[in-house]
Design a protein around this motif. Sequence first.
Motif, PDB file in Angstrom:
ATOM      1  N   THR A  53       0.938  -0.793  -0.564  1.00  0.00           N
ATOM      2  CA  THR A  53       0.416   0.014  -0.299  1.00  0.00           C
ATOM      3  C   THR A  53       0.730   0.472   0.350  1.00  0.00           C
ATOM      4  O   THR A  53       2.476   1.094   1.263  1.00  0.00           O
ATOM      5  N   ILE A  54       0.214   1.729  -1.041  1.00  0.00           N
ATOM      6  CA  ILE A  54       1.491   3.567  -1.266  1.00  0.00           C
ATOM      7  C   ILE A  54       0.478   4.725  -0.144  1.00  0.00           C
ATOM      8  O   ILE A  54      -0.693   4.947  -0.103  1.00  0.00           O
ATOM      9  N   ARG A  55       1.297   4.325   1.102  1.00  0.00           N
ATOM     10  CA  ARG A  55       0.384   5.699   2.263  1.00  0.00           C
ATOM     11  C   ARG A  55       0.956   6.698   2.171  1.00  0.00           C
ATOM     12  O   ARG A  55       1.153   7.897   2.684  1.00  0.00           O
ATOM     13  N   GLU A  56       2.865   6.487   2.106  1.00  0.00           N
ATOM     14  CA  GLU A  56       3.448   8.092   1.654  1.00  0.00           C
ATOM     15  C   GLU A  56       4.269   8.696   0.141  1.00  0.00           C
ATOM     16  O   GLU A  56       5.416   7.572   0.051  1.00  0.00           O
ATOM     17  N   ARG A  57       4.016   8.987  -0.288  1.00  0.00           N
ATOM     18  CA  ARG A  57       4.405   9.424  -1.524  1.00  0.00           C
ATOM     19  C   ARG A  57       5.961   9.659  -1.466  1.00  0.00           C
ATOM     20  O   ARG A  57       7.129   9.789  -1.046  1.00  0.00           O
ATOM     21  N   PHE A  58       6.552   8.504  -2.693  1.00  0.00           N
ATOM     22  CA  PHE A  58       8.297   8.757  -2.545  1.00  0.00           C
ATOM     23  C   PHE A  58       8.589   7.929  -1.558  1.00  0.00           C
ATOM     24  O   PHE A  58      10.028   7.694  -1.730  1.00  0.00           O
ATOM     25  N   HIS A 126       9.443   4.990 -17.212  1.00  0.00           N
ATOM     26  CA  HIS A 126       8.592   6.127 -16.497  1.00  0.00           C
ATOM     27  C   HIS A 126       7.208   5.553 -17.299  1.00  0.00           C
ATOM     28  O   HIS A 126       6.303   6.503 -17.315  1.00  0.00           O
ATOM     29  N   ALA A 127       6.977   4.634 -17.915  1.00  0.00           N
ATOM     30  CA  ALA A 127       6.058   3.960 -17.820  1.00  0.00           C
ATOM     31  C   ALA A 127       5.444   2.605 -17.939  1.00  0.00           C
ATOM     32  O   ALA A 127       6.752   1.827 -17.301  1.00  0.00           O
ATOM     33  N   GLY A 128       4.816   2.027 -18.305  1.00  0.00           N
ATOM     34  CA  GLY A 128       4.761  -0.267 -17.917  1.00  0.00           C
ATOM     35  C   GLY A 128       3.452  -0.422 -17.131  1.00  0.00           C
ATOM     36  O   GLY A 128       3.244   0.904 -16.069  1.00  0.00           O
ATOM     37  N   LEU A 129       3.053  -1.620 -16.836  1.00  0.00           N
ATOM     38  CA  LEU A 129       2.675  -2.450 -16.750  1.00  0.00           C
ATOM     39  C   LEU A 129       2.535  -4.073 -16.207  1.00  0.00           C
ATOM     40  O   LEU A 129       3.521  -4.526 -17.214  1.00  0.00           O
ATOM     41  N   GLY A 130       2.373  -4.019 -14.832  1.00  0.00           N
ATOM     42  CA  GLY A 130       2.927  -5.431 -14.583  1.00  0.00           C
ATOM     43  C   GLY A 130       2.342  -6.597 -15.705  1.00  0.00           C
ATOM     44  O   GLY A 130       2.749  -7.736 -16.307  1.00  0.00           O
ATOM     45  N   ASP A 131       1.023  -6.422 -16.315  1.00  0.00           N
ATOM     46  CA  ASP A 131      -0.103  -7.408 -17.501  1.00  0.00           C
ATOM     47  C   ASP A 131       0.127  -6.878 -18.907  1.00  0.00           C
ATOM     48  O   ASP A 131      -0.399  -7.220 -19.748  1.00  0.00           O
ATOM     49  N   ALA A 132       1.011  -6.445 -19.467  1.00  0.00           N
ATOM     50  CA  ALA A 132       1.076  -5.348 -20.496  1.00  0.00           C
ATOM     51  C   ALA A 132       2.124  -6.885 -21.216  1.00  0.00           C
ATOM     52  O   ALA A 132       0.764  -6.708 -22.521  1.00  0.00           O
ATOM     53  N   PHE A 133       2.282  -7.693 -20.863  1.00  0.00           N
ATOM     54  CA  PHE A 133       2.530  -8.746 -21.818  1.00  0.00           C
ATOM     55  C   PHE A 133       2.509 -10.302 -20.870  1.00  0.00           C
ATOM     56  O   PHE A 133       2.278  -9.932 -19.574  1.00  0.00           O
ATOM     57  N   VAL A 153       6.183   4.558 -11.411  1.00  0.00           N
ATOM     58  CA  VAL A 153       6.916   5.178 -12.787  1.00  0.00           C
ATOM     59  C   VAL A 153       6.889   6.683 -12.580  1.00  0.00           C
ATOM     60  O   VAL A 153       6.227   6.826 -11.490  1.00  0.00           O
ATOM     61  N   GLY A 154       8.436   6.799 -13.268  1.00  0.00           N
ATOM     62  CA  GLY A 154       8.040   8.390 -13.107  1.00  0.00           C
ATOM     63  C   GLY A 154       8.236   9.508 -12.483  1.00  0.00           C
ATOM     64  O   GLY A 154       9.390   8.338 -11.181  1.00  0.00           O
ATOM     65  N   ILE A 155       7.890  10.279 -12.150  1.00  0.00           N
ATOM     66  CA  ILE A 155       8.260  10.737 -11.364  1.00  0.00           C
ATOM     67  C   ILE A 155       7.738  10.433  -9.897  1.00  0.00           C
ATOM     68  O   ILE A 155       8.578  10.354  -8.758  1.00  0.00           O
ATOM     69  N   LEU A 156       7.035  10.055  -9.783  1.00  0.00           N
ATOM     70  CA  LEU A 156       6.229   8.891  -8.583  1.00  0.00           C
ATOM     71  C   LEU A 156       7.334   8.099  -8.226  1.00  0.00           C
ATOM     72  O   LEU A 156       6.930   7.435  -7.086  1.00  0.00           O
ATOM     73  N   PRO A 167      13.441  10.354  -0.206  1.00  0.00           N
ATOM     74  CA  PRO A 167      14.990   9.546  -0.317  1.00  0.00           C
ATOM     75  C   PRO A 167      15.255   8.878  -1.611  1.00  0.00           C
ATOM     76  O   PRO A 167      16.822   9.091  -2.012  1.00  0.00           O
ATOM     77  N   GLY A 168      14.523   8.730  -2.680  1.00  0.00           N
ATOM     78  CA  GLY A 168      15.036   8.272  -4.199  1.00  0.00           C
ATOM     79  C   GLY A 168      14.407   6.401  -4.490  1.00  0.00           C
ATOM     80  O   GLY A 168      13.875   5.825  -3.222  1.00  0.00           O
ATOM     81  N   ASN A 169      14.371   6.201  -5.574  1.00  0.00           N
ATOM     82  CA  ASN A 169      14.384   4.361  -5.581  1.00  0.00           C
ATOM     83  C   ASN A 169      13.489   3.966  -5.046  1.00  0.00           C
ATOM     84  O   ASN A 169      12.537   2.897  -5.249  1.00  0.00           O
ATOM     85  N   ALA A 170      11.958   4.824  -4.915  1.00  0.00           N
ATOM     86  CA  ALA A 170      10.334   4.066  -4.765  1.00  0.00           C
ATOM     87  C   ALA A 170      10.216   3.517  -5.424  1.00  0.00           C
ATOM     88  O   ALA A 170       9.841   2.115  -5.220  1.00  0.00           O
ATOM     89  N   GLY A 171      10.205   3.267  -6.884  1.00  0.00           N
ATOM     90  CA  GLY A 171       9.954   1.799  -8.045  1.00  0.00           C
ATOM     91  C   GLY A 171      10.802   1.073  -7.705  1.00  0.00           C
ATOM     92  O   GLY A 171      10.697   0.231  -7.531  1.00  0.00           O
ATOM     93  N   MET A 172      12.203   1.373  -7.437  1.00  0.00           N
ATOM     94  CA  MET A 172      12.415  -0.219  -7.272  1.00  0.00           C
ATOM     95  C   MET A 172      12.804  -1.177  -6.081  1.00  0.00           C
ATOM     96  O   MET A 172      12.444  -2.248  -5.501  1.00  0.00           O
ATOM     97  N   LYS A 173      12.004   0.334  -5.487  1.00  0.00           N
ATOM     98  CA  LYS A 173      12.054  -0.599  -3.541  1.00  0.00           C
ATOM     99  C   LYS A 173      10.759  -1.275  -3.768  1.00  0.00           C
ATOM    100  O   LYS A 173      10.141  -2.194  -3.170  1.00  0.00           O
TER     101      LYS A 173
END
Length: 546
Positions: A53-58, A126-133, A153-156, A167-173
């Motif tokens: 769950t995303i409760r705090e942006r970034f 910057h884009a994409g989704l899990g079930d694209a393929f 992805v992207g800014i968020l 702090p950075g790398n929210a997407g990789m986390k």
Amino acid sequence: MYVRPLIICVVLVNVQSQGIQETRIVNIDQGPVRGFKKPGAGYYSFYNMPYATIRERFKAASPPPTWTTPFDAVDRGIICPQAFVPYVNSANRTMQEDCLVINVFVPETNETNLPVLVDVHGGAFHAGLGDAFTYNKFATLKNVIVVTYNYRVGILGFICMGTENIPGNAGMKDVVTGLRWVQRNIASFGGNPNDVTLTGCSAGGTAIDLLILSNSTKGLFKRVITDSGSNLAAYAIQPDPIEMAKQDAMLYNFTDVDNLDALEQFFLTEPYETFTRTSSNCGPCVEKDLGQEMFLHEAPYTILNRGDFIKYPTMYGLTDMEGLFYFNRFEELSQQMDSNFSNFLPNDLQFSSEGERQRVAESVKYFYFGNGSVSGNLKAFVDYQSDVVFVYSILRTVQLNVHVGHRELYLYEYSYYDDGSWGAPHCAQARAVRDEDETNLTENYMRIKTLMREFWYNFMIAGNPVINASPVPSWPIVGQNRSPHLSVGRSIELRGTLMQERAQFWDAIYERHYRLPVPPSRDSASLLAPRNSVSVTILLIIFNLL
């Protein structure tokens, strides 16, 4: 390790707008989930289960919700906020900031301890989704469980300011959090948590290549199939995160970029819809140590060169014409390159002066185009784009791995194409394993699809791509000088050094001019990075060509 028993309950239900389907209920640590199987499909789909769950942006995501009655795991079309939605009809998608959902595809079997394939989607971060393929044909043919999921992805997902709030790398986390969910829950679906193979192509390939280097991923997977991406790609890591944050903010009409406190507040408080108006420049970063778990603590090159990482069995694949990615913009980009070639040098190079930059640019242009113009040589243009965006960084990563004693690396070049094509484009090797409409596929291409699926499956279960009958009796690990490699094209054969002359040319340039990425710092300053570098240009093109 205790393995949770597979709980199966199969009934027939009428799902609105989808007709009669079989269902299967399994218990995960959040509660029971109900998956569905279409008539004749051969597999059960468990879509859009929230894994965090995303409760705090970034920031790193919070634990997911729980429930007591069965959660219907149907496709709700949930995607993370993004400016472009590649591959799919965006009208059928629900964009929301709390977007971390996971999909599990289970072959119709009562067997347990099945091998697991986890696909990390691409999209230039910057884009994409899990079930694209999907890989459902592969799953049913080989009795493999497949997992796909969203990440921010992207800014968020990737703005990186090195502060408590950003702090950075929210997407990789998110990617790591998804893998931890797999470890906790995949046994419920019949999968073996100790037999997880990662795959990804393009930015997905780069993402999983970065996962190898992260201290946060130990014990989360066993093997890796990396296609058309690497942790040393020019777009893989932000060279200067604060400078990139300023450039990104200006894309969204925020001008007070030198006031870093105001800049931070802009990203924290702006409605997420703002960041879907146009694509940004950000991606993963080397993090500043804030006393919390980091995804990436040092530059990938530093970690690779020191050999301080777990050396997972890995297959690296690339195509012979990755740069066909840019085909539709050849006329426009070639004119710009003829006007000022230095703008198209990779942005992970640095120079002591503008004169030095121009001299290097001239030598690079001559290597690929001789005394002619870029606009007069489409093949050389494709080769150049192939090398600077994808190919050289993969070959460089392989070389560094071998140098520090990695002995379980396999390298291949995919060059199969049907008549009427120039060559194999970006991610064609992954497409050969994925699902696609097979109605009009040629007999030769179907043979290649069968072969690629066999290579993947062999590698997943044994760490060796060739264990059964194959067009090649063996596929040795890659050694010094990036040799040998398997060539997968009209013929299948083992060859020596891959793209030797081109790789050695870039080896010499990177030895002198490579720019290590830095963590976010208020004192950092840009070092003559090209304004119109390939890492920026790729973002303008990716969504139209994949």
